[in-house]
Write a protein that holds these residues in place. Sequence first.
Motif, PDB file in Angstrom:
ATOM      1  N   LEU A  76       0.859  -1.185   0.000  1.00  0.00           N
ATOM      2  CA  LEU A  76       0.000   0.000   0.000  1.00  0.00           C
ATOM      3  C   LEU A  76       0.891   1.228   0.000  1.00  0.00           C
ATOM      4  O   LEU A  76       1.799   1.350   0.822  1.00  0.00           O
ATOM      5  CB  LEU A  76      -0.896   0.026   1.238  1.00  0.00           C
ATOM      6  CG  LEU A  76      -1.856   1.226   1.269  1.00  0.00           C
ATOM      7  CD1 LEU A  76      -3.153   0.885   0.568  1.00  0.00           C
ATOM      8  CD2 LEU A  76      -2.135   1.678   2.695  1.00  0.00           C
ATOM      9  N   ILE A  77       0.650   2.140  -0.946  1.00  0.00           N
ATOM     10  CA  ILE A  77       1.395   3.389  -0.975  1.00  0.00           C
ATOM     11  C   ILE A  77       0.469   4.547  -0.620  1.00  0.00           C
ATOM     12  O   ILE A  77      -0.747   4.452  -0.770  1.00  0.00           O
ATOM     13  CB  ILE A  77       2.058   3.634  -2.347  1.00  0.00           C
ATOM     14  CG1 ILE A  77       1.015   3.745  -3.459  1.00  0.00           C
ATOM     15  CG2 ILE A  77       3.073   2.544  -2.658  1.00  0.00           C
ATOM     16  CD1 ILE A  77       1.595   4.181  -4.799  1.00  0.00           C
ATOM     17  N   TYR A  78       1.053   5.643  -0.134  1.00  0.00           N
ATOM     18  CA  TYR A  78       0.277   6.795   0.298  1.00  0.00           C
ATOM     19  C   TYR A  78       1.028   8.070  -0.049  1.00  0.00           C
ATOM     20  O   TYR A  78       2.240   8.056  -0.310  1.00  0.00           O
ATOM     21  CB  TYR A  78       0.022   6.731   1.810  1.00  0.00           C
ATOM     22  CG  TYR A  78       1.279   6.949   2.642  1.00  0.00           C
ATOM     23  CD1 TYR A  78       1.540   8.177   3.252  1.00  0.00           C
ATOM     24  CD2 TYR A  78       2.224   5.929   2.797  1.00  0.00           C
ATOM     25  CE1 TYR A  78       2.693   8.382   3.994  1.00  0.00           C
ATOM     26  CE2 TYR A  78       3.371   6.130   3.532  1.00  0.00           C
ATOM     27  CZ  TYR A  78       3.595   7.349   4.133  1.00  0.00           C
ATOM     28  OH  TYR A  78       4.748   7.558   4.863  1.00  0.00           O
ATOM     29  N   ASN A  79       0.327   9.183  -0.057  1.00  0.00           N
ATOM     30  CA  ASN A  79       0.944  10.486  -0.289  1.00  0.00           C
ATOM     31  C   ASN A  79       1.591  10.950   1.014  1.00  0.00           C
ATOM     32  O   ASN A  79       0.941  10.984   2.060  1.00  0.00           O
ATOM     33  CB  ASN A  79      -0.103  11.495  -0.759  1.00  0.00           C
ATOM     34  CG  ASN A  79       0.510  12.831  -1.119  1.00  0.00           C
ATOM     35  OD1 ASN A  79       0.930  13.584  -0.260  1.00  0.00           O
ATOM     36  ND2 ASN A  79       0.558  13.127  -2.412  1.00  0.00           N
ATOM     37  N   VAL A  80       2.873  11.317   0.956  1.00  0.00           N
ATOM     38  CA  VAL A  80       3.612  11.631   2.182  1.00  0.00           C
ATOM     39  C   VAL A  80       3.123  12.914   2.850  1.00  0.00           C
ATOM     40  O   VAL A  80       3.436  13.171   4.016  1.00  0.00           O
ATOM     41  CB  VAL A  80       5.125  11.732   1.902  1.00  0.00           C
ATOM     42  CG1 VAL A  80       5.689  10.387   1.454  1.00  0.00           C
ATOM     43  CG2 VAL A  80       5.426  12.815   0.864  1.00  0.00           C
ATOM     44  N   ASP A  81       2.356  13.736   2.133  1.00  0.00           N
ATOM     45  CA  ASP A  81       1.788  14.938   2.744  1.00  0.00           C
ATOM     46  C   ASP A  81       0.487  14.627   3.488  1.00  0.00           C
ATOM     47  O   ASP A  81      -0.087  15.510   4.125  1.00  0.00           O
ATOM     48  CB  ASP A  81       1.519  16.006   1.677  1.00  0.00           C
ATOM     49  CG  ASP A  81       2.811  16.537   1.069  1.00  0.00           C
ATOM     50  OD1 ASP A  81       3.818  16.601   1.783  1.00  0.00           O
ATOM     51  OD2 ASP A  81       2.797  16.877  -0.134  1.00  0.00           O
ATOM     52  N   GLY A  82       0.024  13.386   3.365  1.00  0.00           N
ATOM     53  CA  GLY A  82      -1.204  12.986   4.037  1.00  0.00           C
ATOM     54  C   GLY A  82      -0.928  12.059   5.207  1.00  0.00           C
ATOM     55  O   GLY A  82       0.165  12.063   5.792  1.00  0.00           O
ATOM     56  N   ALA A 130      -3.044   3.591  -2.886  1.00  0.00           N
ATOM     57  CA  ALA A 130      -3.099   2.622  -3.979  1.00  0.00           C
ATOM     58  C   ALA A 130      -2.285   1.402  -3.593  1.00  0.00           C
ATOM     59  O   ALA A 130      -1.426   1.463  -2.697  1.00  0.00           O
ATOM     60  CB  ALA A 130      -2.580   3.225  -5.277  1.00  0.00           C
ATOM     61  N   ILE A 131      -2.547   0.307  -4.294  1.00  0.00           N
ATOM     62  CA  ILE A 131      -1.765  -0.911  -4.109  1.00  0.00           C
ATOM     63  C   ILE A 131      -0.977  -1.173  -5.380  1.00  0.00           C
ATOM     64  O   ILE A 131      -1.545  -1.219  -6.476  1.00  0.00           O
ATOM     65  CB  ILE A 131      -2.671  -2.115  -3.778  1.00  0.00           C
ATOM     66  CG1 ILE A 131      -3.331  -1.898  -2.418  1.00  0.00           C
ATOM     67  CG2 ILE A 131      -1.864  -3.415  -3.772  1.00  0.00           C
ATOM     68  CD1 ILE A 131      -4.335  -2.970  -2.044  1.00  0.00           C
ATOM     69  N   VAL A 132       0.331  -1.325  -5.222  1.00  0.00           N
ATOM     70  CA  VAL A 132       1.216  -1.564  -6.361  1.00  0.00           C
ATOM     71  C   VAL A 132       2.230  -2.634  -5.975  1.00  0.00           C
ATOM     72  O   VAL A 132       2.374  -2.989  -4.806  1.00  0.00           O
ATOM     73  CB  VAL A 132       1.955  -0.277  -6.800  1.00  0.00           C
ATOM     74  CG1 VAL A 132       0.969   0.813  -7.187  1.00  0.00           C
ATOM     75  CG2 VAL A 132       2.897   0.218  -5.696  1.00  0.00           C
ATOM     76  N   LEU A 149      -0.585   5.080 -11.824  1.00  0.00           N
ATOM     77  CA  LEU A 149      -1.235   4.937 -10.527  1.00  0.00           C
ATOM     78  C   LEU A 149      -0.389   5.581  -9.434  1.00  0.00           C
ATOM     79  O   LEU A 149      -0.896   6.327  -8.584  1.00  0.00           O
ATOM     80  CB  LEU A 149      -1.459   3.457 -10.229  1.00  0.00           C
ATOM     81  CG  LEU A 149      -2.318   3.092  -9.016  1.00  0.00           C
ATOM     82  CD1 LEU A 149      -3.723   3.679  -9.126  1.00  0.00           C
ATOM     83  CD2 LEU A 149      -2.389   1.576  -8.867  1.00  0.00           C
ATOM     84  N   ILE A 150       0.909   5.321  -9.463  1.00  0.00           N
ATOM     85  CA  ILE A 150       1.821   5.933  -8.490  1.00  0.00           C
ATOM     86  C   ILE A 150       1.816   7.445  -8.637  1.00  0.00           C
ATOM     87  O   ILE A 150       1.843   8.188  -7.645  1.00  0.00           O
ATOM     88  CB  ILE A 150       3.243   5.358  -8.662  1.00  0.00           C
ATOM     89  CG1 ILE A 150       3.258   3.886  -8.277  1.00  0.00           C
ATOM     90  CG2 ILE A 150       4.252   6.144  -7.838  1.00  0.00           C
ATOM     91  CD1 ILE A 150       4.563   3.170  -8.572  1.00  0.00           C
ATOM     92  N   PHE A 180       5.427  10.084  -2.605  1.00  0.00           N
ATOM     93  CA  PHE A 180       4.702   8.905  -2.157  1.00  0.00           C
ATOM     94  C   PHE A 180       5.676   8.021  -1.395  1.00  0.00           C
ATOM     95  O   PHE A 180       6.895   8.129  -1.534  1.00  0.00           O
ATOM     96  CB  PHE A 180       4.082   8.127  -3.324  1.00  0.00           C
ATOM     97  CG  PHE A 180       5.045   7.161  -3.979  1.00  0.00           C
ATOM     98  CD1 PHE A 180       5.111   5.832  -3.578  1.00  0.00           C
ATOM     99  CD2 PHE A 180       5.905   7.584  -4.998  1.00  0.00           C
ATOM    100  CE1 PHE A 180       6.001   4.940  -4.170  1.00  0.00           C
ATOM    101  CE2 PHE A 180       6.792   6.705  -5.589  1.00  0.00           C
ATOM    102  CZ  PHE A 180       6.838   5.383  -5.174  1.00  0.00           C
ATOM    103  N   ASP A 181       5.135   7.144  -0.568  1.00  0.00           N
ATOM    104  CA  ASP A 181       5.972   6.167   0.128  1.00  0.00           C
ATOM    105  C   ASP A 181       5.133   4.932   0.427  1.00  0.00           C
ATOM    106  O   ASP A 181       3.910   4.926   0.236  1.00  0.00           O
ATOM    107  CB  ASP A 181       6.549   6.753   1.412  1.00  0.00           C
ATOM    108  CG  ASP A 181       7.932   6.174   1.723  1.00  0.00           C
ATOM    109  OD1 ASP A 181       8.243   5.064   1.221  1.00  0.00           O
ATOM    110  OD2 ASP A 181       8.695   6.826   2.452  1.00  0.00           O
ATOM    111  N   THR A 182       5.794   3.885   0.906  1.00  0.00           N
ATOM    112  CA  THR A 182       5.133   2.634   1.235  1.00  0.00           C
ATOM    113  C   THR A 182       4.652   2.648   2.674  1.00  0.00           C
ATOM    114  O   THR A 182       5.414   3.008   3.583  1.00  0.00           O
ATOM    115  CB  THR A 182       6.092   1.451   1.009  1.00  0.00           C
ATOM    116  OG1 THR A 182       6.475   1.417  -0.370  1.00  0.00           O
ATOM    117  CG2 THR A 182       5.433   0.138   1.389  1.00  0.00           C
ATOM    118  N   ALA A 183       3.406   2.238   2.880  1.00  0.00           N
ATOM    119  CA  ALA A 183       2.850   2.175   4.232  1.00  0.00           C
ATOM    120  C   ALA A 183       3.027   0.779   4.820  1.00  0.00           C
ATOM    121  O   ALA A 183       3.596   0.622   5.904  1.00  0.00           O
ATOM    122  CB  ALA A 183       1.374   2.553   4.222  1.00  0.00           C
TER     123      ALA A 183
END
Length: 375
Positions: A129-135, A196-198, A184-185, A213-216
């Motif tokens: 799962l990846i996410y936006n690092v500002d979030g 998203a899932i990548v 998607l990334i 973006f980074d990995t959660a």
Amino acid sequence: MIRLHLLRNCIVASVVLSACGPTPAPPPPPPPPGNDLVVFLRQGAVTWFRGTDDQGTGLDYDLARMFATEHGLTLKIIATNNPVQRLANAPSGAMIGAGGIYRPPAPLPATDGDALVYSSAYYAIEPVLIYNVDGFKPGTWKDLAGETVGILEGSGIEAALVKVRNEHPEVRWQSLALPSTEALISQVSDGTLDYAIVASSEANATRSVYLTFDTAFIVAGKQELAWAFSKAETRLRDQVDSFFARCRRDGTLAKLIERYYSRGQVTRLDAGVFQDRVKSLLPQFRENFERAQDETGVEWRLLAAISYQESLWDVQATSETGVRGLMQLTEETARHLGAVDRLDPQASITAAARYVGYLKDKLPARIQEPDRTWL
């Protein structure tokens, strides 16, 4: 050398992979002639990317090219954002779906996949799962209640996530018809999509291109990547299985995986500076690099990567040892290669291109590309 390879690929990505929006699917191709091998291929940082020539490079592309050559077939690449769907709707013939396709578990769910068969696996990845690092960085699925998580349509990831989706109905799942995982990334990185899932490999390969973006966390166990075939092409599938097995035995597959998956990493800070300079400085010198390519045959993006590694594209750069200019030439080397003024961009770049060509020409003929360049 790993860093130089990465910089060159980042230049390709920055210049070429900017068009990440959805593209309409072209009509199905006609049945291929008997000596053609049609591959429906999804573009990606490790599967197939274009920019250095008409075809480009990548793990799936290289494997398809070698297989076609081995069997005396003419390779026909058709870019698509959904290789499985294109293959399921295509007429009969020697056709393959490839490019980040997850090998589904048995038995197959009732989808387009039930009209297809799959090769043995050539690599395994972990969906992350990846996410936006500002979030917000989620730690578990419970943190994603009510949130939307994007997945790439046609990748086969849906089958791997059946259990997760059943266990977490509070998450909103969105299947997106995008041309590549990079698209998607990109949406997560620019804030269009929160999560998203990548594939872990794709996340690692693009972290120096998309910086926010980074990995959660890892969302499922390792998933096998494979090629897809129509059920009428089991003989072709068996030939590919034999080809994959041989590539594993003789080390070819290991070398390709090392080339495309085991890349060095540029720190995010360095990558940010690099991207800024790609936008602000590279356009000033691109014509110089292209002229040197025309004269020497050394690809301009490689020359640009060497120049960035040497001087950060600083025309006035001077080291403590006395090397100067964009390509950091010594006075003796510049004179030997015909560069009168080391601070002249064109003279410096062309001289360095001649030197790269000279070094490659000294290598034994048995060493072929791309090893001749990256040794």
